[in-house]
Design a protein around this motif. Structure first.
Motif, PDB file in Angstrom:
ATOM      1  N   LYS A 248       2.325  -0.585   5.541  1.00 52.26           N
ATOM      2  CA  LYS A 248       1.383   0.285   6.430  1.00 52.26           C
ATOM      3  C   LYS A 248       1.533   1.612   6.112  1.00 52.26           C
ATOM      4  CE  LYS A 248      -0.463  -2.333  10.055  1.00 52.26           C
ATOM      5  NZ  LYS A 248      -0.646  -2.386  11.606  1.00 52.26           N
ATOM      6  N   GLY A 249       2.909   2.178   5.530  1.00 53.97           N
ATOM      7  CA  GLY A 249       2.956   3.408   5.343  1.00 53.97           C
ATOM      8  C   GLY A 249       2.774   3.809   3.884  1.00 53.97           C
ATOM      9  N   VAL A 250       2.941   2.966   3.216  1.00 54.97           N
ATOM     10  CA  VAL A 250       2.424   3.333   1.840  1.00 54.97           C
ATOM     11  C   VAL A 250       0.692   3.379   1.850  1.00 54.97           C
ATOM     12  CG1 VAL A 250       2.045   2.056  -0.645  1.00 54.97           C
ATOM     13  CG2 VAL A 250       4.314   2.080   0.580  1.00 54.97           C
ATOM     14  N   LEU A 251       0.284   2.546   2.345  1.00 53.37           N
ATOM     15  CA  LEU A 251      -1.402   2.203   2.645  1.00 53.37           C
ATOM     16  C   LEU A 251      -1.696   3.512   3.025  1.00 53.37           C
ATOM     17  CD1 LEU A 251      -1.916  -1.281   3.269  1.00 53.37           C
ATOM     18  CD2 LEU A 251      -2.096  -0.303   1.047  1.00 53.37           C
ATOM     19  N   SER A 252      -0.976   4.123   3.982  1.00 54.46           N
ATOM     20  CA  SER A 252      -1.520   5.473   4.844  1.00 54.46           C
ATOM     21  C   SER A 252      -1.271   6.480   3.440  1.00 54.46           C
ATOM     22  CB  SER A 252      -0.644   5.600   5.806  1.00 54.46           C
ATOM     23  OG  SER A 252      -0.802   4.602   6.945  1.00 54.46           O
ATOM     24  N   ARG A 253      -0.494   6.645   2.862  1.00 54.73           N
ATOM     25  CA  ARG A 253      -0.421   7.440   1.856  1.00 54.73           C
ATOM     26  C   ARG A 253      -1.729   7.507   0.916  1.00 54.73           C
ATOM     27  NH1 ARG A 253       4.879   6.519   2.711  1.00 54.73           N
ATOM     28  NH2 ARG A 253       5.299   5.151   0.787  1.00 54.73           N
ATOM     29  N   MET A 254      -1.868   6.299   0.446  1.00 58.94           N
ATOM     30  CA  MET A 254      -2.885   5.950  -0.632  1.00 58.94           C
ATOM     31  C   MET A 254      -4.178   6.393  -0.120  1.00 58.94           C
ATOM     32  SD  MET A 254      -1.401   2.177  -2.020  1.00 58.94           S
ATOM     33  CE  MET A 254      -2.854   2.239  -3.347  1.00 58.94           C
ATOM     34  N   PHE A 255      -4.641   6.231   1.219  1.00 58.98           N
ATOM     35  CA  PHE A 255      -5.770   6.636   1.921  1.00 58.98           C
ATOM     36  C   PHE A 255      -5.872   7.974   2.452  1.00 58.98           C
ATOM     37  CE2 PHE A 255      -6.380   1.824   1.482  1.00 58.98           C
ATOM     38  CZ  PHE A 255      -7.454   1.684   1.025  1.00 58.98           C
ATOM     39  N   ASP A 256      -5.010   8.650   2.238  1.00 60.77           N
ATOM     40  CA  ASP A 256      -4.846  10.013   2.838  1.00 60.77           C
ATOM     41  C   ASP A 256      -5.474  10.907   2.028  1.00 60.77           C
ATOM     42  OD1 ASP A 256      -4.412  12.505   3.917  1.00 60.77           O
ATOM     43  OD2 ASP A 256      -2.266  12.066   4.719  1.00 60.77           O
ATOM     44  N   PRO A 257      -6.658  11.453   2.162  1.00 64.05           N
ATOM     45  CA  PRO A 257      -7.227  12.381   1.244  1.00 64.05           C
ATOM     46  C   PRO A 257      -6.514  13.646   0.859  1.00 64.05           C
ATOM     47  CG  PRO A 257      -8.478  12.651   3.337  1.00 64.05           C
ATOM     48  CD  PRO A 257      -7.487  11.553   3.288  1.00 64.05           C
ATOM     49  N   THR A 258      -5.480  13.963   1.806  1.00 61.37           N
ATOM     50  CA  THR A 258      -4.687  15.336   1.516  1.00 61.37           C
ATOM     51  C   THR A 258      -3.607  15.067   0.499  1.00 61.37           C
ATOM     52  OG1 THR A 258      -3.205  14.783   3.529  1.00 61.37           O
ATOM     53  CG2 THR A 258      -5.550  15.995   3.646  1.00 61.37           C
ATOM     54  N   ILE A 259      -3.322  13.722   0.295  1.00 61.28           N
ATOM     55  CA  ILE A 259      -2.061  13.552  -0.416  1.00 61.28           C
ATOM     56  C   ILE A 259      -2.677  13.029  -2.043  1.00 61.28           C
ATOM     57  CG2 ILE A 259       0.003  12.154  -0.773  1.00 61.28           C
ATOM     58  CD1 ILE A 259      -0.072  11.636   2.107  1.00 61.28           C
ATOM     59  N   PRO A 260      -2.557  14.072  -2.852  1.00 62.53           N
ATOM     60  CA  PRO A 260      -3.065  13.493  -4.279  1.00 62.53           C
ATOM     61  C   PRO A 260      -2.108  12.268  -4.965  1.00 62.53           C
ATOM     62  CG  PRO A 260      -1.745  15.445  -4.626  1.00 62.53           C
ATOM     63  CD  PRO A 260      -1.720  14.976  -2.901  1.00 62.53           C
ATOM     64  N   PHE A 261      -3.009  11.566  -6.026  1.00 63.61           N
ATOM     65  CA  PHE A 261      -2.262  10.716  -6.799  1.00 63.61           C
ATOM     66  C   PHE A 261      -1.662  11.255  -7.478  1.00 63.61           C
ATOM     67  CE2 PHE A 261      -6.097   8.280  -5.123  1.00 63.61           C
ATOM     68  CZ  PHE A 261      -5.453   7.116  -4.654  1.00 63.61           C
ATOM     69  N   SER A 262      -0.232  10.814  -7.954  1.00 60.92           N
ATOM     70  CA  SER A 262       0.624  11.781  -8.721  1.00 60.92           C
ATOM     71  C   SER A 262       1.604  10.671  -9.546  1.00 60.92           C
ATOM     72  CB  SER A 262       1.511  12.554  -7.926  1.00 60.92           C
ATOM     73  OG  SER A 262       2.620  11.833  -7.026  1.00 60.92           O
ATOM     74  N   GLN A 263       1.924  11.321 -10.833  1.00 62.10           N
ATOM     75  CA  GLN A 263       2.839  10.628 -11.778  1.00 62.10           C
ATOM     76  C   GLN A 263       4.158  10.395 -10.720  1.00 62.10           C
ATOM     77  OE1 GLN A 263       3.010  13.526 -14.722  1.00 62.10           O
ATOM     78  NE2 GLN A 263       1.711  12.112 -16.269  1.00 62.10           N
ATOM     79  N   ARG A 264       4.893   9.367 -11.332  1.00 59.85           N
ATOM     80  CA  ARG A 264       6.185   8.986 -10.890  1.00 59.85           C
ATOM     81  C   ARG A 264       7.050   9.908 -11.493  1.00 59.85           C
ATOM     82  NH1 ARG A 264       7.241   3.906 -11.132  1.00 59.85           N
ATOM     83  NH2 ARG A 264       9.542   4.163 -11.175  1.00 59.85           N
ATOM     84  N   LYS A 265       8.249  10.207 -10.726  1.00 61.38           N
ATOM     85  CA  LYS A 265       9.298  11.277 -11.308  1.00 61.38           C
ATOM     86  C   LYS A 265      10.114  10.796 -12.503  1.00 61.38           C
ATOM     87  CE  LYS A 265       9.713  13.517  -6.677  1.00 61.38           C
ATOM     88  NZ  LYS A 265      10.587  13.825  -5.597  1.00 61.38           N
ATOM     89  N   HIS A 266      10.312   9.687 -12.377  1.00 62.79           N
ATOM     90  CA  HIS A 266      11.230   9.243 -13.476  1.00 62.79           C
ATOM     91  C   HIS A 266      10.366   8.309 -14.428  1.00 62.79           C
ATOM     92  CE1 HIS A 266      14.541  10.137 -11.220  1.00 62.79           C
ATOM     93  NE2 HIS A 266      14.004   9.536 -10.156  1.00 62.79           N
ATOM     94  N   ASP A 267      10.319   8.651 -15.693  1.00 57.68           N
ATOM     95  CA  ASP A 267       9.388   7.951 -16.701  1.00 57.68           C
ATOM     96  C   ASP A 267       9.707   6.864 -17.548  1.00 57.68           C
ATOM     97  OD1 ASP A 267      11.438   9.266 -18.222  1.00 57.68           O
ATOM     98  OD2 ASP A 267       9.881  10.637 -19.325  1.00 57.68           O
TER      99      ASP A 267
END
Length: 286
Positions: A248-267
């Motif tokens: 639920k923690g992960v899903l909450s961040r995914m559905f939160d419009p204030t948190i942008p979809f971002s690249q992973r830090k380690h490539d």
């Protein structure tokens, strides 16, 4: 960001015709083959799959026949090609050994009942957001659900470098971690999906990892912890509360419009991603 590009933006993975079957195709061929073989046995008799059933299958040559048919169907995708050539012959032999090893492993634990094979399961998860309760329909196709004695098992076949152990439930949801055990996360999620139809029953989440099958006294169960604190997960209920909280923690961040979809830090893992060029990350093939 990968989730956004694939499922929100609707950008599909690149399709390339290759002379050799890739890792994803390898897994699909093996999964489809074992599913067809076991479903045929289960459909032709009453009661569980016995050791004798598997011995007969092992010596009949049927496994190789089904595997070849699945290989040609998956890899050549309707193109006019009816035989294997070059390195695909070697890859096919590796597939066959893995398939036979699965049968040998199951022979040692038979009899067992096949509950489902390559079946899609769904379950509702209610997520609390700033706008109220969001009802999510979660789902996935599960390689195999079987019953050994009184134990219900959720089995995922892994042909790659998967691990059965993970240090903590929290570690499964550390999305930017290079060492996150995605295979364990996936299998535990599947156990949760299956649990809705089998409430009150112990559900063992397990992995049939190709390399591990050749070890002594193979056990598909996941292992929580490290060093002296290792715990065999014999039932998903042992960590269901922690797991659902993390999910639920992960899903909450995914559905939160204030948190942008971002690249992973380690490539490091970007090297194997179809969207590496879109993200301006250099792939290993570049």
């Amino acid at each position: 960001l990968k989730f956004y590009l694939r499922y929100v933006a609707g950008i599909g993975e690149a399709y390339e015709v290759s002379e050799e079957i890739d890792a994803a195709g390898f897994g699909t061929v093996v999964h489809d083959s074992i599913s067809e073989l076991y479903e045929t046995i289960a459909g032709n008799k009453e009661g569980p799959i016995s050791k004798e059933d598997l011995q007969k299958l092992r010596s009949s040559g049927r496994a190789e026949e089904v595997l070849l048919s699945s290989f040609i169907k998956q890899h050549y995708k309707g193109r006019k090609k009816s035989s294997l050539e070059g390195r695909n012959i070697l890859i096919f032999r590796v597939m066959l050994r893995y398939l036979e090893k699965i049968i040998d492993t199951d022979m040692a634990l038979a009899p067992f009942s096949l509950v489902s094979s390559e079946r899609s399961y769904q379950r509702r998860l209610d997520l609390r957001t700033g706008d109220g309760i969001l009802a999510l329909r979660m789902g996935g196709k599960i390689d195999r659900v079987d019953r050994v004695g009184e134990l219900l098992r959720v089995i995922d076949y892994k042909t790659g470098n998967a691990r059965q152990n993970f240090p903590s439930t929290e570690s499964l949801f550390e999305g930017d971690s290079v060492n996150r055990n995605g295979a364990a996360m996936q299998t535990l999620f599947y156990a949760w999906l299956v649990g809705e139809e089998h409430q009150g029953q112990a559900v063992l989440p397990g992995l049939y990892v190709m390399k591990a099958l050749y070890g002594k006294e193979f056990d598909p169960a996941l292992i929580l912890g490290s060093h002296r604190g290792k715990l065999r997960i014999s039932s998903f209920s042992d960590l269901e509360e922690e797991f659902i909280s993390g999910l639920k923690g992960v899903l909450s961040r995914m559905f939160d419009p204030t948190i942008p979809f971002s690249q992973r830090k380690h490539d490091v893992k970007c090297s194997y991603c179809d969207f590496a060029l879109i993200c301006n990350r250099v792939s290993m093939d570049a």
